[in-house]
Write a protein that holds these residues in place. Sequence first.
Motif, PDB file in Angstrom:
ATOM      1  N   VAL A  82       0.854  -1.195   0.000  1.00  0.00           N
ATOM      2  CA  VAL A  82       0.000   0.000   0.000  1.00  0.00           C
ATOM      3  C   VAL A  82       0.887   1.241   0.000  1.00  0.00           C
ATOM      4  N   ILE A  83       0.702   2.078  -1.035  1.00  0.00           N
ATOM      5  CA  ILE A  83       1.476   3.310  -1.176  1.00  0.00           C
ATOM      6  C   ILE A  83       0.539   4.488  -0.909  1.00  0.00           C
ATOM      7  N   ILE A  84       0.777   5.195   0.165  1.00  0.00           N
ATOM      8  CA  ILE A  84      -0.070   6.328   0.549  1.00  0.00           C
ATOM      9  C   ILE A  84       0.274   7.535  -0.330  1.00  0.00           C
ATOM     10  N   VAL A  85      -0.763   8.147  -0.900  1.00  0.00           N
ATOM     11  CA  VAL A  85      -0.563   9.394  -1.653  1.00  0.00           C
ATOM     12  C   VAL A  85      -1.421  10.483  -1.009  1.00  0.00           C
ATOM     13  N   THR A  86      -0.876  11.679  -0.892  1.00  0.00           N
ATOM     14  CA  THR A  86      -1.626  12.765  -0.234  1.00  0.00           C
ATOM     15  C   THR A  86      -1.086  14.127  -0.639  1.00  0.00           C
ATOM     16  N   ALA A  87      -1.992  15.081  -0.696  1.00  0.00           N
ATOM     17  CA  ALA A  87      -1.603  16.470  -0.941  1.00  0.00           C
ATOM     18  C   ALA A  87      -1.371  17.201   0.371  1.00  0.00           C
ATOM     19  N   HIS A  88      -1.576  16.489   1.483  1.00  0.00           N
ATOM     20  CA  HIS A  88      -1.434  17.099   2.810  1.00  0.00           C
ATOM     21  C   HIS A  88      -0.375  16.326   3.589  1.00  0.00           C
TER      22      HIS A  88
END
Length: 450
Positions: A82-88
């Motif tokens: 699982v690769i977490i992606v976020t703009a925050h």
Amino acid sequence: MAGPADSCRLLIVDDEAPLRRTLRTALESMGNTVSEAANSTKALELLRLQMFDAAFLDLRLGTEKGIELLPELLSVSPSLHVIIVTAHASIDSAVEAMRRGAFDYLPKPFTPNQLRVVLDRSALVRGLKNRVAALEEQVGGFAPETELTTLEPTMRSVLEVAFQVAPSEATLLLRGESGTGKGVLARAIHARSARARRPFVTVHCPSLSAELLESDLFGHVRGSFTGAVRDARGKVEAAQGGTLFLDEIGDLPPAMQPKLLRLLQDRTYERIGDADPRTADVRIMAATNRDLEDAVKTGRFREDLLYRLNVIELTLPPLRMRRKDVLPLARHLLGFFARQAGKSITGFTPEAEAAMGAYPWPGNVRELRNAVERGAILARDALVGLEHLPGQLTGTTTARVEVGGPVTLEALEAEHIRRVVASAPSLDDAARMLGIDPSTLYRKRKRTGS
């Protein structure tokens, strides 16, 4: 080992359709297969239906939190990266994501090169795990793969067909007496297939009860039975993308046969305690030393299962039909076991070679291997003599293996097991005659070569 060039099966979990499309385009341009989910329900549904190598999970899914979905994703598919992606992005969120089992953390905006680096690292880790699993299984056998060395036309024709069909996805049924090298041939076929970089997983059908075998094969969820304290993946999932080898399929318990038939027909299965079907991307090979047609007639084996398994049949000849191979195999094995024992053994005495050449080898290559290993251990000089080999090679087996005779308990037990198994219609029947359970019988046969 999996490498950066391998195509991955990827899942994007993001509630914003434009972002999913942009990420999908980038990932597919790298040769990957991509699926999308806008919410947790859809993501979990897709994971139960098929296997993914990695998932790109947004930390914010509308009113949901991706960080809370992360453990659920890993519960359904423990091997998922699982690769977490976020703009925050923040240090706290990154630490929390990794603590909950995330493989990596990717702040938005990111470049295609950053995506490629993450995927390359994921492929490398998967490849290393697969390689470790393969090495562990190989070390478990702890013997050189010499059974495929041959000077005999009959064995050579079997190998020609085997390696011709290796690149296909066809199900194979390997037949032959115990100890002829069916497992070695299955591994060699896998190594020459498009799945070579994926796992090769063996299931020993007679080694467990039907209930334990089902859990071993398909996995289970926590609480599905007494002792199931956590979710466990089965060997079908462990073999995902690779090859599942069903050893001694003729002794598969009747209760398991319909479930295996479903796996062969639909490539779907269910973990114990979980009603949601899962998709299996595996090539299946099976091996048996039993007469399956006779088992069908007596109702011990399903006819439709036999047809599904027997797409391509390969029958390995016994060692007594490979006379030209006996001494070359013995010399090759001796080199291996001599190195293992740290000895400078150069060969066999003429008497030892004559005895090995004349012996019928009822236990086939496995018996030859055991005999040579014994010789390498006992020999004190450069040559292994007849006195270092098992007594049956002198032609006095019948006199030696008798109750009350000059024979070890181990040899007596091995001969008794061999005779009972030969006379019994199945291993279950043989186990009942011996007063032990099938799994104990399997271990004893493997230990004694009977």
